[in-house]
Scaffold this active site. Structure first.
Site, PDB file in Angstrom:
ATOM      1  N   LYS A  37       9.667  -1.126  14.421  1.00  0.00           N
ATOM      2  CA  LYS A  37      10.225  -0.742  13.115  1.00  0.00           C
ATOM      3  C   LYS A  37      11.294   0.330  13.291  1.00  0.00           C
ATOM      4  CE  LYS A  37       6.243  -1.026   9.999  1.00  0.00           C
ATOM      5  NZ  LYS A  37       5.361  -0.190   9.180  1.00  0.00           N
ATOM      6  N   HIS A  85      -4.721 -34.045  17.791  1.00  0.00           N
ATOM      7  CA  HIS A  85      -3.617 -34.900  18.232  1.00  0.00           C
ATOM      8  C   HIS A  85      -2.472 -34.060  18.792  1.00  0.00           C
ATOM      9  CE1 HIS A  85      -5.467 -38.456  16.368  1.00  0.00           C
ATOM     10  NE2 HIS A  85      -5.975 -37.529  15.572  1.00  0.00           N
ATOM     11  N   GLY A 117      -4.795  -2.319   5.259  1.00  0.00           N
ATOM     12  CA  GLY A 117      -4.034  -3.446   4.701  1.00  0.00           C
ATOM     13  C   GLY A 117      -4.697  -4.786   4.976  1.00  0.00           C
ATOM     14  N   ARG A 118      -5.078  -5.030   6.229  1.00  0.00           N
ATOM     15  CA  ARG A 118      -5.622  -6.346   6.575  1.00  0.00           C
ATOM     16  C   ARG A 118      -7.043  -6.542   6.067  1.00  0.00           C
ATOM     17  NH1 ARG A 118      -4.528  -3.132  10.687  1.00  0.00           N
ATOM     18  NH2 ARG A 118      -6.109  -2.459  12.167  1.00  0.00           N
ATOM     19  N   GLU A 155      10.666  -4.699   4.423  1.00  0.00           N
ATOM     20  CA  GLU A 155      10.761  -6.101   4.001  1.00  0.00           C
ATOM     21  C   GLU A 155      10.444  -6.234   2.517  1.00  0.00           C
ATOM     22  OE1 GLU A 155       9.190  -4.963   6.641  1.00  0.00           O
ATOM     23  OE2 GLU A 155       9.230  -6.373   8.319  1.00  0.00           O
ATOM     24  N   LYS A 202       0.840  -1.194   0.000  1.00  0.00           N
ATOM     25  CA  LYS A 202       0.000   0.000   0.000  1.00  0.00           C
ATOM     26  C   LYS A 202       0.881   1.253   0.000  1.00  0.00           C
ATOM     27  CE  LYS A 202      -3.677   2.074   2.782  1.00  0.00           C
ATOM     28  NZ  LYS A 202      -4.561   1.900   3.931  1.00  0.00           N
ATOM     29  N   GLU A 233      -4.527  -7.418  15.251  1.00  0.00           N
ATOM     30  CA  GLU A 233      -4.033  -6.090  14.883  1.00  0.00           C
ATOM     31  C   GLU A 233      -5.176  -5.076  14.988  1.00  0.00           C
ATOM     32  OE1 GLU A 233      -0.419  -5.217  12.111  1.00  0.00           O
ATOM     33  OE2 GLU A 233      -2.196  -5.193  10.844  1.00  0.00           O
TER      34      GLU A 233
HETATM   35  C1  G6Q Z   1      -2.409  -4.064   8.004  1.00  0.00           C
HETATM   36  C2  G6Q Z   1      -1.207  -3.376   8.399  1.00  0.00           C
HETATM   37  C3  G6Q Z   1       0.074  -4.011   7.931  1.00  0.00           C
HETATM   38  C4  G6Q Z   1       0.438  -3.695   6.483  1.00  0.00           C
HETATM   39  C5  G6Q Z   1       1.878  -4.103   6.242  1.00  0.00           C
HETATM   40  C6  G6Q Z   1       2.313  -3.875   4.819  1.00  0.00           C
HETATM   41  O1  G6Q Z   1      -3.528  -3.682   8.235  1.00  0.00           O
HETATM   42  O2  G6Q Z   1      -1.296  -2.047   8.059  1.00  0.00           O
HETATM   43  O3  G6Q Z   1       0.069  -5.398   8.088  1.00  0.00           O
HETATM   44  O4  G6Q Z   1      -0.429  -4.335   5.616  1.00  0.00           O
HETATM   45  O5  G6Q Z   1       2.727  -3.418   7.114  1.00  0.00           O
HETATM   46  O6  G6Q Z   1       2.177  -2.533   4.479  1.00  0.00           O
HETATM   47  P1  G6Q Z   1       2.304  -2.067   2.992  1.00  0.00           P
HETATM   48  O7  G6Q Z   1       1.191  -2.702   2.216  1.00  0.00           O
HETATM   49  O8  G6Q Z   1       2.226  -0.581   3.010  1.00  0.00           O
HETATM   50  O9  G6Q Z   1       3.631  -2.581   2.489  1.00  0.00           O
END
Ligand code: G6Q
Length: 569
Positions: free
Chosen positions: A534, A414, A297-298, A241, A235, A383
């Site tokens: 971070k 199990h 994002g989620r 990463e 996003k 989250e």
């Molecule tokens: C989700 C969070 C988080 C995000 C990641 C990746 O709701 O905001 O998990 O999706 O940190 O972020 P980017 O899509 O900006 O790389």
């Protein structure tokens, strides 16, 4: 949701008039929710019935198993094996009304900036709104834009699938590697695994998320760069990463092809809200699929973030998944609270978390295709609702989101079910199963379902010492073989695992999380908790690189020294 129903739903609220974020925060004064009438009634009620056994609840009402059930969007919810009676349910509904769950839901659906700490609307429901619906953000209807991106992503997915879109050397793109993390990884990774049977043979879809280089190496193992497409999903397009993995993937590609930068455009696409950074990275913004600030994002799987999934299952499969989401949205928006699946799940969860002391919640899918679903839910739920201040910034004095965990049954039986059956923790469970198998291998599915039904029965009713003794068990072993029971569970039964069922299931949990956030007066849509680590990691990364180590606590300082020793060899 039909477009008319959707339009009705959003029409009665004007677009947000709130000018500033601070104003929005102060407008959301939550107060002490434990002082509310419904909360106090529930506390008193819990004193009275909190320990009552599910055996008693069932004995008192032979029709309970059929009565305490609800159905929507192809999912049947049996919530009879919860430690509640009609008075509990009525009090929980009163809590939902006292906390204005319906008003907050309508505000979310209408695009009000309910994510007050980030000053944004929360509109993942617009991602699956019908084409002719209207959802207004800052005076603009966002639905046409949603459908334009879906169409563009669909056309791209189709072109990759039918081979008309090819790699730099003219070979078809048979390997799809999604690079993203968190919300840009867990949703599509979970769904691509869940809908694996729909992917054509010969198409490989892999997901890279961890900055650990091993993740990239293992994901690229055996792949031919000439046939590999990278989707960089971010996003912000600023996530460490993802950018680190994307850069290394670019090196791998160019080295493997022996080509120059010009090959990047044929092998990299981006999904992002940040065109500038995408261009900076070297991806042609023609090959970028956008989404919007108002999608967390989620909550973004059903946007272009699902591009890898769309390539795997085809645009038609993706559309079917959206129809499942939409069916649950419509139900959530319009069903009375008493028959509303997300509301029921949310309230029952709050009952255990706030009044009976449960600290975790297990999700147990009896379906191999939902193997990643608990991990996905961990982000969605933890989250969103892992918060300890209210919307207006006051510390909460009540429990918020539980620890969510789980693994598919029957495997978990199990392993960790022992603790749920005979340990000292109260662990409410959701059991998810489907009547029809995806693959009919004779006896398998019957056995799977038998287990899915037996576990909630065993959890609820247990086995008394008398019952165990009556089987002739050595008296010394009786305590060990006794099951207290009274562990609550919901059973969610669908017809058959597939795109529509998956969409409905995801939306069910999205809205459950929303309901709980509304009850607890917290912001389910920010995630400041991921920030501190971070920032500190950035500092330590610089220190490891340069050797100029600043001040740290003695533990961190010693660990840095040890890592550096090793690095210095
Ligand atoms: C989700 C969070 C988080 C995000 C990641 C990746 O709701 O905001 O998990 O999706 O940190 O972020 P980017 O899509 O900006 O790389």
């Amino acid at each position: 949701m039909t477009s008319r129903a959707f339009a009705r739903l959003v029409a009665f609220r004007a677009p947000p008039a709130i000018g500033t974020r601070l104003r929005a925060v102060s407008d959301n004064a939550v107060g002490d929710i434990t002082a509310g009438q419904a909360w106090r009634a529930l506390s008193a009620h819990a004193e009275r019935i909190g320990d009552r056994h599910l055996r008693e609840f069932f004995a008192a009402d032979p029709g309970r198993g059929r009565r305490l059930a609800a159905e929507a969007a192809g999912l049947y919810l049996d919530y009879s094996k919860n430690r509640v009676d009609d008075a509990t349910l009525a009090a929980l509904m009163a809590l939902a009304r006292e906390r204005d769950v319906e008003g907050r839901r309508d505000a979310m659906l209408a695009g009000e900036p309910i994510n007050v700490t980030e000053g944004r609307p929360v509109l993942h429901t617009a991602l699956r709104a019908p084409r002719d619906a209207s959802v207004t953000v800052d005076g603009e209807n966002v639905v046409p834009g949603v459908h334009a991106v879906l169409a563009a992503a669909g056309a791209y997915a189709e072109a990759v699938r039918d081979g008309s879109r090819r790699g730099h050397t003219g070979r078809p793109l048979r390997n799809i590697v999604n690079i993203g993390i968190g919300g840009s990884d867990l949703g599509p990774a979970m769904a691509a695994d869940a809908l694996l049977p729909l992917a054509p043979d010969g198409l490989r879809v892999r997901f890279v998320s961890n900055v650990d280089g091993s993740d990239l190496v293992e994901s690229l193992r055996g792949l031919d760069p000439a046939e590999t497409l990278f989707i960089v999903a971010s996003k912000s397009f600023g996530t460490l990463e993802t950018l680190t993995n994307a850069r290394s993937a670019r090196d791998w590609l160019l080295q493997g092809l022996g080509a120059g930068e010009e090959a990047v455009r044929d092998h990299f696409v981006a999904v992002s809200t940040n065109a500038e950074r995408v261009a900076e990275f070297g991806i042609d913004t023609e090959n970028m699929f956008g989404f919007w600030d108002w999608v967390g994002g989620r909550y973004s799987l059903d946007s272009a973030v699902g591009l890898a999934l769309m390539i795997a299952i085809g645009p038609a499969g993706f559309a079917e998944m959206l129809s499942g989401f939409r069916a649950m949205d419509e139900h959530f928006a319009s069903a009375p609270l008493e028959a509303n699946l997300p509301v029921l799940l949310g309230l029952l969860g709050a009952w255990y978390a706030n009044f009976l002391g449960a600290e975790s919640h297990a999700v147990l899918p009896y379906d191999r295709y939902l193997a990643r679903f608990p991990a996905y839910l961990q982000q969605l739920d933890m989250e969103s609702n892992g918060k300890s201040v209210t919307l207006d910034g006051k510390p909460v004095s009540w429990a918020t989101g539980p620890v969510v965990w789980g693994e598919p049954g029957t495997n978990g039986q199990h392993a960790f079910y022992q603790l749920i059956h005979q340990g000292t923790h109260l662990v409410p469970c959701d059991v998810i199963a489907f009547r029809e198998p995806v693959h009919d291998l004779g006896v398998h599915h019957e056995l799977l379902l038998a287990n899915a039904l037996a576990q909630p029965e065993a959890l609820a009713f247990g086995r008394t010492a008398e019952e165990v003794a009556a089987e002739g068990v050595d008296p010394a072993l009786v305590p060990h073989r006794t099951f207290a029971g009274n562990t609550p569970s919901n059973v969610i039964l669908g017809e058959r695992m597939g795109p529509a069922a998956l969409g409905a299931l995801i939306a069910l949990y999205e809205h459950k999380v929303f309901v709980q956030g509304a009850i607890w007066g917290i912001n389910s849509f920010d995630q400041w908790g991921v920030e501190l680590g971070k920032v500190l990691a950035d500092t330590i990364a610089e220190e490891l690189r340069t050797g100029a180590v600043g001040a740290h606590d003695s533990s961190t300082a010693e660990l840095i020294a040890r890592v550096r020793d090793r690095a210095d060899g």
